[in-house]
Design a protein around this motif. Structure first.
Motif, short mmCIF file in Angstrom:
data_model
loop_
_atom_site.label_atom_id
_atom_site.label_comp_id
_atom_site.label_asym_id
_atom_site.label_seq_id
_atom_site.Cartn_x
_atom_site.Cartn_y
_atom_site.Cartn_z
N ALA B 329 0.84 -1.19 0.00
CA ALA B 329 0.00 0.00 0.00
C ALA B 329 0.87 1.24 0.00
O ALA B 329 1.06 1.90 1.03
N SER B 330 1.46 1.52 -1.15
CA SER B 330 2.22 2.76 -1.27
C SER B 330 2.33 3.11 -2.75
O SER B 330 2.19 2.25 -3.62
N TRP B 331 2.58 4.38 -3.01
CA TRP B 331 2.68 4.82 -4.39
C TRP B 331 3.91 4.22 -5.09
O TRP B 331 3.91 4.05 -6.30
N GLY B 332 4.92 3.90 -4.30
CA GLY B 332 6.12 3.29 -4.88
C GLY B 332 5.78 1.98 -5.58
O GLY B 332 6.24 1.71 -6.68
N TYR B 333 4.97 1.15 -4.92
CA TYR B 333 4.58 -0.14 -5.51
C TYR B 333 3.70 0.08 -6.75
O TYR B 333 3.82 -0.64 -7.74
N ILE B 334 2.81 1.07 -6.64
CA ILE B 334 1.91 1.32 -7.78
C ILE B 334 2.72 1.79 -8.99
O ILE B 334 2.50 1.33 -10.12
N ILE B 335 3.68 2.67 -8.73
CA ILE B 335 4.53 3.14 -9.83
C ILE B 335 5.35 1.99 -10.41
O ILE B 335 5.49 1.85 -11.62
N TRP B 336 5.85 1.15 -9.50
CA TRP B 336 6.58 -0.04 -9.96
C TRP B 336 5.70 -0.89 -10.88
O TRP B 336 6.13 -1.32 -11.96
N GLY B 337 4.45 -1.10 -10.47
CA GLY B 337 3.52 -1.86 -11.31
C GLY B 337 3.28 -1.14 -12.62
O GLY B 337 3.30 -1.76 -13.70
N ALA B 391 12.77 1.90 -2.68
CA ALA B 391 13.02 3.21 -2.07
C ALA B 391 11.93 3.55 -1.05
O ALA B 391 10.80 3.05 -1.13
N VAL B 392 12.29 4.41 -0.10
CA VAL B 392 11.35 4.75 0.98
C VAL B 392 10.11 5.46 0.41
O VAL B 392 8.99 5.22 0.85
N SER B 393 10.32 6.31 -0.57
CA SER B 393 9.19 7.01 -1.17
C SER B 393 9.43 7.18 -2.67
O SER B 393 10.54 6.91 -3.16
N VAL B 394 8.42 7.65 -3.36
CA VAL B 394 8.55 7.86 -4.80
C VAL B 394 9.63 8.91 -5.08
O VAL B 394 10.45 8.76 -5.99
N VAL B 395 9.65 9.95 -4.24
CA VAL B 395 10.66 11.01 -4.42
C VAL B 395 12.06 10.43 -4.24
O VAL B 395 12.97 10.72 -5.03
N ASP B 396 12.22 9.57 -3.23
CA ASP B 396 13.53 8.94 -3.02
C ASP B 396 13.91 8.07 -4.21
O ASP B 396 15.07 8.06 -4.63
N GLY B 397 12.93 7.35 -4.75
CA GLY B 397 13.19 6.50 -5.92
C GLY B 397 13.66 7.34 -7.10
O GLY B 397 14.64 7.00 -7.77
#
Lengths: 493, 495
Positions: B329-337, B391-397
């Motif tokens: 449940a995070s935007w990082g996973y959604i962006i990864w998908g 990454a911890v967040s999308v910005v970090d990624g």
């Protein structure tokens, strides 16, 4: 079905053999708490006459070599670094399974331990060497906080990561250290820590010991008494003894006296044994090789006057004690060589035919002018012939075994646990001559006379010196700083 | 109770030993009790959730069968069943994320936050068993399998401990059928037991020697990525690929091995994805049980590729966004998908252009160098995407990737910097050698279509034993465990 069972059995046996081999390599081999137990287990049953127990102030102070040389006492130092009384108790129980000594001497400075649990490295050192038995389990349970027990059992969890530190010593018998072949637990310390003692004779107040320490101290004495073995409590001398510690030792004395056990606080007896803290200490709490010889001589005399301990010298079955004492003496000789600062004296020693069992490697460079005369004198001592400006020689028992001549510039010599390479430089070689032992250049100073001494008995390079011009036309010996002291035992506090 | 824990080393042999000797009719009960004990070892309260999910799907499936001729009731039951299962998942996994997202939006719009706060502990494996249960219900709905009347057997299907917390997500037609016949399993089959044991040993090797070792370097770099240049960041990126692959593969292998020892066959979850030639092939080989679940229960019902290219691509993107959300449940996973969905769409769109270009440029596409290039590019694309995953967040990624291009430091390869990332030279050597071993096994899997157990059991016995003993010794000696070591959780436990 039968075939499957046989296959599974063979597989399990093979797997067990491999894992046991891995374990033997990775098992810690500290000389200050694990390896002494290994050597103790190797002894013939009932051969130890005097058993010394305690922490590092036991195994660094009671010289089993001196006790043998002077009184023929077959003694063993069974201890571990920072060993608390509960481990001493279990070491004693373990020792009594195979030995029935005629005297037990406990160096009891560990009774002043106030913490009920040691740091993890001391838990490892004072338990892991024990063979698995009920006694070992009890020792571990006494040593480890309840909540941390499963971080030490199985022990493998504590040391399997040693693969990053594995070295040659982990693969060869007795770690490739000849000291360990006949070792009796004594760790001869060659450091020197000049200091002064304190007069603590006026401290008569009785301090306290922790409940746990006192309980185990009492049980050590009672165990010896139950077995009918005389026990004596000794506090070995040390310079940095504090008042509070002296008060605690007074309580140690009180308990010993209550139980009718002799007690000697040697901190107060330095004059009787001729100790000089300015040269006899290795550090604030341990005697060095000079101090331990004096102290052990004193203890040996005390034991021989007060107990019926046989002189085992020359007796069959005690050859390993003789070899051990010979080895200790040899280490001390090597140390004295390292401490020699007079060029003439040094050259006399190493060029003597009686300098037996040593390999001398000599390199001379830029031997011109006055310095050339020095080089000539050195070579004359070895009967090495004339010298030009440079050369390398291998000398044994005062005679030249090999010297570089013409194109014969390289000499390889395999020695116990080492390989030596002598190389005479050619004109293009900017690094000059080389004396390489185990891939390490042992020369102290380029462009001068360098001498490297390898001892076949200790199987190591014991000294490296350069003879360099000093003031007023004199020549002096120069050493690398770290070479002035050789450590005898791995580990230590 | 993780697989690489002392507890499991005691639990599993005890469960297996009892399973082998108890009466056949007691096997299902014993495995169910063991599975619930296994699951409750994390948190006893979790049992309520899995029990609820089990009872709902069990009851709904029976009702579905009973009212199979009444489509209205069927639909009602289906909505009730799927919504309640997804509802549990939503509350425990996504509610907090949803509230955070809404609050973020409100804040951006200058509005006050919602004021809601949910801090629920995510039950391990909830995504796995929820999908498995929903998959069973849909199978019953479609008439692919009969509803299971025996509650014990059905409960065991949902909670079967080897695959309970991190998959593979089993299909009812496979696992439930095997559980129905559990009393018929011949447990004393030496070949099958050996095969299962080999899979477990290989799994433990991957987890303890590779994944947890790589994790040390990865954790250090990702935690402080602003301190590093491109060399370290790229190294940590590929390190994370090794970590996440070995971690997840190891869990699947241990699960397969444990199940096989007891006579069950679980589906293979990974089929040498790191040797895939393109992202399409990669996703056919990576986390197969999840991708096929999405294919069968989401992609195909959405129309799949039957409604034109545009719709196909939209369906693909929906599936991959959902897959990302399923992972966490995070935007990082959604962006990864989303990135992976985009890869597949682009792969599809550019296929002709690529082959035409290669033909025009007279590139030999039938040789090793072309295959090698494709494999490398596929892995680079995968690593690029998983940086957002780790990454911890999308910005970090995004910053992490930016630094890769903005801060080149090739000298780090030569000046010893790479040995200051948490792994010494010795540790790094062990990791590299282990990865070479992994690569060899993957090549066998890809080229010979054989898993390690099957391949080893066809070799001469001396070689088979040599490899197994070497693997066990490597685990014992080089495994990351013991005092002072905090064993890494299996990465997929959180899903």
């Amino acid at each position: 079905m039968k075939r499957t069972v046989i296959r599974i059995t063979i597989f399990i046996l093979l797997l067990a053999a491999v894992l046991l081999y891995c374990n033997s390599i990775l098992f810690p081999k500290y000389g200050d708490g694990i390896y002494d137990l290994k050597k103790f287990y190797e002894l013939e049953d009932n051969t130890v006459d005097v058993l010394f127990l305690g922490n590092s102030r036991c195994f660094e102070n009671f010289s089993t070599g001196t006790l043998w040389d002077e009184y023929g006492i077959a003694a063993f130092d069974l201890g571990g670094s920072n060993q608390p009384p509960w481990n001493t108790y279990h070491y004693l129980k373990e020792a009594l399974k195979t030995q029935h000594p005629k005297l037990i001497v406990m160096e009891a400075s560990n009774t002043k331990q106030y913490e009920d649990y040691s740091a993890q490295q001391y838990i490892v050192k004072n338990n892991f060497g024990l063979k698995w038995s009920r006694n070992k389990v009890d020792s571990l349970l006494a040593s480890i906080r309840k909540e941390a027990r499963f971080t030490y059992i199985p022990e493998w969890l504590r040391y399997h990561y040693r693969y990053t530190d594995v070295e040659k010593a982990d693969f060869v018998k007795d770690q490739g250290n000849p000291l360990y072949r006949d070792w009796k637990g004594f760790a001869c310390n060659f450091m020197t820590y000049p200091t002064e003692g304190k007069d603590l004779s006026g401290i008569t107040e009785v301090g306290y010991l922790s409940e746990k320490s006192e309980w185990y101290y009492n049980h050590i004495i009672e165990l010896a008494q139950q077995e009918g073995i005389p026990i004596e409590i000794v506090i070995a001398p040390y310079s940095d003894c504090y008042e509070d510690e002296m008060k605690a030792f007074n309580r140690t004395r009180q308990i010993a006296e209550e139980k009718g056990v002799p007690f000697m606080n040697c901190v107060l007896m330095t004059e009787e044994m001729g100790l000089d803290y300015s040269v006899d200490m290795a550090d604030p709490v341990h005697l060095n090789y000079r101090g331990s010889s004096k102290f052990s001589s004193f203890i040996g005399r005390h034991i021989s006057e007060n107990y019926d301990i046989p002189d085992r010298r020359g007796e069959a079955g005690y050859e390993s004690w003789q070899r051990h004492a010979d080895y200790i003496r040899r280490m001390i000789s090597d140390q004295k060589l390292r401490e020699c600062t007079d060029v003439g004296e040094y050259l006399d020693i190493i060029s003597s035919e009686s300098f037996d069992g040593y390999e001398v490697f000599l390199s001379i460079e830029n031997a011109e002018g006055d310095y050339g005369q020095v080089a000539k004198n050195v070579l004359d001592g070895f009967d090495a012939g004339s010298v030009e400006t440079a050369g390398v020689w291998h000398i044994r028992n005062g005679k030249v075994v090999w010297g570089a001549a013409g194109d014969d510039r390289d000499h390889y010599q395999d020695l116990p646990f080492s390989s030596i390479h002598l190389k005479k430089a050619d004109e293009d070689d900017e690094e000059g001559n080389r004396i390489i032992a185990d891939n390490r250049d042992c020369k102290v100073r380029d462009g001068f006379i360098n001498i490297v001494i390898y001892d076949n008995v200790t199987a190591s390079v014991e000294d490296s010196v350069a003879i360099i011009p000093g003031e007023a036309g004199q020549v002096i010996l120069e050493r690398k700083e770290e070479q002035t002291v050789q450590s005898a035992v791995t580990g230590g506090e | 109770m993780q697989f690489n824990s002392t507890s499991f080393m005691i639990f599993f042999p005890v469960v297996v030993a009892a399973y082998f000797v108890i009466p056949r009719k007691c096997r299902a009960v014993w495995l169910l009790v063991s599975s619930y004990y296994f699951y409750m070892s994390w948190n006893a309260k979790y049992a309520v959730l899995i029990g609820t999910s089990t009872l709902i799907t069990y009851g709904c499936a029976i009702l579905l069968e009973k009212y199979s001729d009444r489509s209205g009731i069927k639909k009602l039951i289906s909505v009730l069943c799927i919504c309640s299962n997804l509802g549990i998942l939503a509350v425990f996994k996504y509610a907090s994320f949803a509230i955070r997202t809404v609050d973020g939006l409100l804040e951006a719009l200058g509005q006050a936050p919602t004021g809601f706060g949910i801090d629920l502990l995510l039950p391990v494996g909830i995504s796995f068993y929820t999908f498995q249960a929903i998959g069973y219900f849909i199978d019953v709905y479609r008439g692919d399998i009969a509803a299971e009347k025996n509650l014990i057997k059905y409960a065991l299907f949902v909670s079967f401990f080897p695959q309970l917390v991190a998959g593979p997500i089993e299909r009812s037609k496979s696992l439930l059928t095997q559980i129905r016949d559990v009393s018929k399993i011949n447990v004393w089959d030496a070949g099958r037991i050996a095969s299962g044991a080999i899979l477990m040993v290989w799994g433990f090797f991957l987890k303890m020697v590779i994944a947890d070792r790589a994790a040390i370097l990865v954790n250090n770099v990702f935690a402080d990525y602003r301190m590093y240049g491109s060399t370290e960041l790229i190294l940590a990126g590929f390190g994370f690929e090794a970590q996440v692959y070995c971690d997840f593969l190891s869990y699947s292998l241990i699960a397969m091995g444990a199940a096989r020892i007891m006579g069950f066959v679980l589906m293979e979850n990974f089929n040498a994805p790191i040797l895939a030639r393109d992202t399409k092939e990669f996703w056919r080989r990576w986390h197969i049980s999840l991708t096929t679940w999405f294919r069968d229960y989401v992609y195909i019902p959405l129309g799949g590729s039957r409604k034109g290219m545009g719709r196909k691509r939209i369906n693909l993107m929906i599936v991959f966004l959902l897959s990302g959300l399923w992972h966490g449940a995070s935007w990082g996973y959604i962006i990864w998908g989303g990135i992976n969905g985009l890869y597949l769409i682009l792969n599809d769109m550019t296929q002709k252009i690529r082959s035409d270009t290669a033909e025009k440029l007279k590139i030999n596409t039938g040789c090793f160098s072309w295959t090698f290039l494709k494999v490398i590019v596929t892995n680079i694309l995968f690593v690029f995407a998983i940086i957002f995953y780790r990454a911890v967040s999308v910005v970090d990624g995004a910053n992490y990737i930016k630094r890769i291009f903005a801060n080149p430091d090739p000298w780090a390869l030569f000046d010893g910097t790479v040995y200051e990332l948490g792994l010494s030279r010795t540790e790094m050597s062990i990791l590299i050698v282990s990865l070479v071993v992994l690569l060899l096994v993957e090549l066998i899997r890809y080229n010979k279509d054989m898993m390690i157990d099957k391949w080893l059991l066809t070799q001469n016995v001396w070689f088979e034993w040599l490899v197994i003993i070497a693997l066990i010794a490597a685990i014992f000696v080089f495994g990351e465990y013991g005092f002072g070591f905090d064993a890494q959780q299996f990465v997929y436990f959180q899903f």
